[in-house]
Design an enzyme around this catalytic site. Structure first.
Site, PDB file in Angstrom:
ATOM      1  N   ARG A   1       0.303   9.465  -9.870  1.00 28.06           N
ATOM      2  CA  ARG A   1       0.147   8.189  -9.141  1.00 28.06           C
ATOM      3  C   ARG A   1       0.846   7.034  -9.845  1.00 28.06           C
ATOM      4  NH1 ARG A   1      -3.631   7.342  -5.387  1.00 28.06           N
ATOM      5  NH2 ARG A   1      -4.119   5.274  -6.177  1.00 28.06           N
TER       6      ARG A   1
ATOM      7  N   ARG B   1       1.652  -5.199   5.929  1.00 23.22           N
ATOM      8  CA  ARG B   1       0.958  -4.130   5.187  1.00 23.22           C
ATOM      9  C   ARG B   1       1.713  -2.830   5.393  1.00 23.22           C
ATOM     10  NH1 ARG B   1      -5.432  -2.700   4.215  1.00 23.22           N
ATOM     11  NH2 ARG B   1      -4.978  -1.068   2.702  1.00 23.22           N
TER      12      ARG B   1
ATOM     13  N   TRP C   1       2.969   7.929  -2.044  1.00 21.53           N
ATOM     14  CA  TRP C   1       4.419   8.144  -2.206  1.00 21.53           C
ATOM     15  C   TRP C   1       4.665   9.115  -3.369  1.00 21.53           C
ATOM     16  CZ3 TRP C   1       7.592   7.196  -6.400  1.00 21.53           C
ATOM     17  CH2 TRP C   1       8.982   7.254  -6.172  1.00 21.53           C
TER      18      TRP C   1
ATOM     19  N   ASP D   1       0.816  -1.207   0.000  1.00 18.19           N
ATOM     20  CA  ASP D   1       0.000   0.000   0.000  1.00 18.19           C
ATOM     21  C   ASP D   1       0.858   1.269   0.000  1.00 18.19           C
ATOM     22  OD1 ASP D   1      -2.381   1.286  -0.037  1.00 18.19           O
ATOM     23  OD2 ASP D   1      -2.975   0.762   2.000  1.00 18.19           O
TER      24      ASP D   1
ATOM     25  N   TRP E   1     -10.837  -1.947  -9.893  1.00 17.17           N
ATOM     26  CA  TRP E   1     -11.400  -1.606 -11.205  1.00 17.17           C
ATOM     27  C   TRP E   1     -12.120  -0.265 -11.168  1.00 17.17           C
ATOM     28  CZ3 TRP E   1      -9.417  -4.393 -14.896  1.00 17.17           C
ATOM     29  CH2 TRP E   1      -9.124  -5.742 -14.686  1.00 17.17           C
TER      30      TRP E   1
ATOM     31  N   THR F   1     -10.197  -6.765  -6.574  1.00 17.31           N
ATOM     32  CA  THR F   1     -11.425  -6.703  -7.378  1.00 17.31           C
ATOM     33  C   THR F   1     -12.045  -5.302  -7.281  1.00 17.31           C
ATOM     34  OG1 THR F   1     -12.522  -7.706  -5.463  1.00 17.31           O
ATOM     35  CG2 THR F   1     -12.046  -9.156  -7.305  1.00 17.31           C
ATOM     36  N   GLU F   2     -11.717  -4.568  -6.202  1.00 12.41           N
ATOM     37  CA  GLU F   2     -12.253  -3.200  -6.040  1.00 12.41           C
ATOM     38  C   GLU F   2     -11.461  -2.179  -6.872  1.00 12.41           C
ATOM     39  OE1 GLU F   2     -11.857  -5.171  -3.078  1.00 12.41           O
ATOM     40  OE2 GLU F   2     -13.973  -5.668  -3.373  1.00 12.41           O
TER      41      GLU F   2
ATOM     42  N   LEU G   1      11.293 -20.664  -4.496  1.00 12.08           N
ATOM     43  CA  LEU G   1      10.265 -19.755  -3.985  1.00 12.08           C
ATOM     44  C   LEU G   1       9.052 -19.706  -4.908  1.00 12.08           C
ATOM     45  CD1 LEU G   1       9.431 -17.275  -2.081  1.00 12.08           C
ATOM     46  CD2 LEU G   1      10.507 -15.838  -3.824  1.00 12.08           C
TER      47      LEU G   1
ATOM     48  N   SER H   1      -8.846  -5.135   4.340  1.00 15.30           N
ATOM     49  CA  SER H   1      -9.343  -4.738   3.028  1.00 15.30           C
ATOM     50  C   SER H   1      -9.663  -5.933   2.119  1.00 15.30           C
ATOM     51  CB  SER H   1      -8.327  -3.824   2.324  1.00 15.30           C
ATOM     52  OG  SER H   1      -8.068  -2.695   3.124  1.00 15.30           O
TER      53      SER H   1
ATOM     54  N   ARG I   1     -11.051   2.456 -10.017  1.00 17.39           N
ATOM     55  CA  ARG I   1     -10.128   3.585 -10.173  1.00 17.39           C
ATOM     56  C   ARG I   1     -10.250   4.176 -11.577  1.00 17.39           C
ATOM     57  NH1 ARG I   1      -4.568   1.661  -7.195  1.00 17.39           N
ATOM     58  NH2 ARG I   1      -5.464   1.441  -5.127  1.00 17.39           N
TER      59      ARG I   1
ATOM     60  N   HIS J   1       3.197   3.618  -8.743  1.00 25.19           N
ATOM     61  CA  HIS J   1       3.000   2.202  -9.069  1.00 25.19           C
ATOM     62  C   HIS J   1       4.262   1.632  -9.701  1.00 25.19           C
ATOM     63  CE1 HIS J   1      -1.052   2.648  -7.887  1.00 25.19           C
ATOM     64  NE2 HIS J   1      -1.461   3.297  -8.958  1.00 25.19           N
TER      65      HIS J   1
HETATM   66  C1  V07 Z   1       1.738  -3.865  -9.722  1.00 20.05           C
HETATM   67  C2  V07 Z   1       3.521  -2.623  -8.463  1.00 20.05           C
HETATM   68  C3  V07 Z   1       3.614  -3.019  -7.017  1.00 20.05           C
HETATM   69  C4  V07 Z   1       2.833  -2.119  -6.111  1.00 20.05           C
HETATM   70  C5  V07 Z   1       1.365  -2.361  -6.131  1.00 20.05           C
HETATM   71  C6  V07 Z   1       0.565  -1.872  -7.319  1.00 20.05           C
HETATM   72  C7  V07 Z   1       1.291  -1.676  -8.600  1.00 20.05           C
HETATM   73  C8  V07 Z   1       4.100  -6.434 -10.128  1.00 20.05           C
HETATM   74  C9  V07 Z   1       3.019  -6.986 -10.792  1.00 20.05           C
HETATM   75  C10 V07 Z   1       2.932  -8.303 -11.400  1.00 20.05           C
HETATM   76  C11 V07 Z   1       1.728  -8.992 -11.433  1.00 20.05           C
HETATM   77  C12 V07 Z   1       1.645 -10.277 -11.986  1.00 20.05           C
HETATM   78  C13 V07 Z   1       2.783 -10.852 -12.486  1.00 20.05           C
HETATM   79  C14 V07 Z   1       3.985 -10.200 -12.462  1.00 20.05           C
HETATM   80  C15 V07 Z   1       4.059  -8.919 -11.923  1.00 20.05           C
HETATM   81  C16 V07 Z   1       2.007  -6.011 -10.704  1.00 20.05           C
HETATM   82  C17 V07 Z   1      -0.013  -4.981 -10.944  1.00 20.05           C
HETATM   83  C18 V07 Z   1       0.439  -3.888 -10.223  1.00 20.05           C
HETATM   84  C19 V07 Z   1      -1.402  -4.996 -11.458  1.00 20.05           C
HETATM   85  F1  V07 Z   1       2.718 -12.087 -13.009  1.00 20.05           F
HETATM   86  N1  V07 Z   1       3.800  -5.245  -9.672  1.00 20.05           N
HETATM   87  N2  V07 Z   1       2.522  -4.952 -10.008  1.00 20.05           N
HETATM   88  N3  V07 Z   1       0.764  -6.044 -11.174  1.00 20.05           N
HETATM   89  N4  V07 Z   1       2.178  -2.774  -8.991  1.00 20.05           N
END
Ligand code: V07
Length: 249
Positions: A42, A197, A34, A29, A78, A75-76, A140, A205, A80, A46
């Site tokens: 934003r 978290r 940030w 989160d 979406w 699921t929430e 892992l 959440s 945004r 990310h």
């Molecule tokens: C996302 C980066 C981390 C912070 C939280 C929100 C943004 C890695 C993935 C990802 C997902 C599946 C996968 C490989 C990488 C990712 C989303 C958002 C939607 F197989 N970071 N990240 N997917 N954020």
């Protein structure tokens, strides 16, 4: 089920190799906040958060965690703004195009928890390719919760159980916790031992409500993009301290 821990060497600054949590789940989160603090959009938050995903994956592998679940999209989420969702849905591809080779080298198995149907095709393709390419890896398990929500997961599980009852393949008297587990998205994974978290929110959440019933919780005020290996090890050491106190009773 077999668990191949890459058991870590004991070293200063690292958690002790004994009683490393098998499954750590993280709610990542504070990416937007940030960015805002820095006067950035934003989506820059990310993107920065994605770098932290890599760092913490390496750290988890290093100390011998079996499963690392990262809550990437709920699921929430979406609801945004469209542009933000579109950007987020490109992150799995970007992450995997940069990191997949190294993850394979490190024997990491990529998995996804969540509903695949609603994901854009380009997102799903990238994730499924990574899952397929790493499915025989024994290190892992890097599990991304993507389009995941816990209440929907349980309702879906109950519906599937009821369908099996109606079909005659399931005796209602046979329903117990273990059987319910097998109808969830997380079937086959151990429950998280530790939930982390970031960003000062002290809520679940709608994340793994059933699976977190006995987990230790660890919170930090730090935003996800500034979360570090050292903080991750702090959380694990605190988990170990609590487990030892518990054992002493
Ligand atoms: C996302 C980066 C981390 C912070 C939280 C929100 C943004 C890695 C993935 C990802 C997902 C599946 C996968 C490989 C990488 C990712 C989303 C958002 C939607 F197989 N970071 N990240 N997917 N954020």
């Amino acid at each position: 089920m077999k668990w191949f821990g890459n058991r870590a060497k004991v070293a200063p600054g690292l958690p002790i190799a004994d009683n490393v949590p098998k499954h750590i789940a993280i709610i990542m989160d504070g990416n937007g906040r940030w960015a805002k603090k820095r006067g950035l959009p934003r989506i820059a938050g990310h993107h920065a958060g994605m770098k932290t995903v890599k760092k913490i994956t390496i750290a988890a592998d290093r100390i011998g965690v079996d499963v690392l679940t990262m809550y990437a999209f709920s699921t929430e989420n979406w609801k945004r703004p469209r542009e933000e969702v579109d950007f987020l849905m490109k992150l799995p591809q970007e992450f995997l195009s940069i990191e997949l080779d190294e993850l394979i080298e490190k024997n990491v198995q990529v998995r996804m928890t969540g509903w695949r149907e609603e994901l854009p095709e380009h997102t799903l393709r990238a994730v499924e390719q990574a899952v397929e390419k790493t499915k025989h890896n024994t290190g892992l398990i890097l599990n991304f919760a993507l389009n995941y929500g816990s209440r929907k997961e349980m309702i879906d599980g109950i519906k599937a159980m009821m369908a099996d009852v109606q079909r005659g393949s399931l005796d209602p008297n046979a329903i117990d916790e273990r059987l319910f587990d097998s109808y969830l998205q997380t079937a086959g994974l151990p429950d998280p031992d530790l939930l982390i978290r970031t960003s000062g929110e002290l809520r679940l959440s709608n994340f793994m409500l059933w699976q977190l019933a006995y987990s230790e919780f660890w919170f930090t005020e730090k935003y996800w993009p500034e979360f570090s290996e050292e903080m991750f090890y702090d959380a694990v050491r605190e988990y170990q301290r609590r487990a030892r106190r518990y054992g002493g009773l």
